[in-house]
Write an enzyme that holds these catalytic residues in place. Structure first.
Site, PDB file in Angstrom:
ATOM      1  CG  ASP A   1       7.912   1.300  31.973  1.00  0.00           C
ATOM      2  OD1 ASP A   1       9.058   1.733  31.759  1.00  0.00           O
ATOM      3  OD2 ASP A   1       7.580   0.132  31.721  1.00  0.00           O
TER       4      ASP A   1
ATOM      5  CE  LYS B   1      11.526  -3.448  24.326  1.00  0.00           C
ATOM      6  NZ  LYS B   1      11.303  -2.638  25.542  1.00  0.00           N
TER       7      LYS B   1
ATOM      8  CG  ASN C   1      26.185   8.040  12.235  1.00  0.00           C
ATOM      9  OD1 ASN C   1      27.287   8.170  12.759  1.00  0.00           O
ATOM     10  ND2 ASN C   1      25.389   9.069  11.989  1.00  0.00           N
ATOM     11  CB  THR C   2      20.782   6.612  13.970  1.00  0.00           C
ATOM     12  OG1 THR C   2      20.820   7.265  12.699  1.00  0.00           O
ATOM     13  CG2 THR C   2      19.709   7.255  14.830  1.00  0.00           C
TER      14      THR C   2
ATOM     15  CB  SER D   1       6.903 -10.012  27.683  1.00  0.00           C
ATOM     16  OG  SER D   1       6.743  -8.602  27.679  1.00  0.00           O
TER      17      SER D   1
ATOM     18  CE  LYS E   1       4.136 -17.950  41.581  1.00  0.00           C
ATOM     19  NZ  LYS E   1       3.492 -19.210  42.036  1.00  0.00           N
ATOM     20  CB  ALA E   2       9.041 -13.221  40.091  1.00  0.00           C
ATOM     21  CB  SER E   3       8.887 -18.269  41.564  1.00  0.00           C
ATOM     22  OG  SER E   3       7.510 -18.459  41.287  1.00  0.00           O
TER      23      SER E   3
END
Length: 213
Positions: free
Chosen positions: A11, A63, A69-70, A113, A174-176
């Protein structure tokens, strides 16, 4: 080297910075996710360039939330540019999501999130899970900031549908924890691209995930 479960949310606005970060972190990534900031700042061609530099799948996080159509018009150009997946909102209804799925692999948002997601999206998560189970997209978006919600969604989602979880790092997830809750992939942005050493930050997250898979 084991296959990564880490997705970089790139980003940033600047093309050169984006390509530099992507190239130096690619060894530890499964895919790169591009959002409106990078596409607005660098043009749709950045998707093609990122694929050329890294060889990784590219997820276009647009998103999409418009009439069929759009959605179809937008998705057509994005897939033509080389995107492997497009993220679309499910709340706009089956026909709008199907318009994207007709053109390529699609990821449906079933819950976001940020705190505000609890106001309007979370109350209809069950309906969005039902939609995903019926349409069978590649995957769905669920919040790494709330692992208990990832577990909830996983328990109701068809096993073949992947769960991708944003919100790790700067948003507090946290990833884990996300992986243990049932996520297939973890999406991380600022903790990597905002780091003084993006490659090292990506490596640490890659290894954290491997410890629990």
């Amino acid at each position: 080297m084991e296959e990564s479960r880490l997705i970089l949310a790139l980003d940033v606005y600047d093309r050169e910075r984006a390509l530099e970060i992507a190239e130096c972190t690619a060894d530890y990534l499964w895919a790169i996710k591009v959002n409106w900031p990078l596409i607005i700042g660098s043009g749709l061609k950045i998707i093609t360039e990122l694929k050329q530099v890294t060889g990784l799948p590219i997820i276009a996080d647009l998103k999409l939330a418009d009439i069929p159509n759009t959605n179809r018009l937008i998705a057509s150009k994005v897939f033509e540019a080389g995107a492997d997946y497009i993220i679309a909102h499910g709340f706009v209804g089956r026909d709008s999501v199907e318009a994207v799925m007709e053109l390529g692999k699609t990821i449906i948002v079933v819950e976001m999130s940020h705190p505000g997601a609890k106001e309007f999206i979370q109350p209809v998560t069950d309906k969005l899970i039902e939609l995903a189970n019926e349409l069978e997209p590649f995957g769905v978006i669920a919040p790494a900031t709330r692992p208990e919600r990832v577990s909830y969604i996983r328990s109701r989602l068809e096993r073949g549908i992947r769960i991708l979880t944003p919100g790790v790092g700067a948003q507090g997830g946290k990833a884990s924890d996300a992986i243990k809750a049932g996520a297939d992939y973890v999406i991380v942005g600022r903790s990597i691209y905002g780091s003084n050493n993006p490659r090292e930050a990506a490596r640490r997250l890659y290894e954290e995930i491997l410890e629990v898979v």
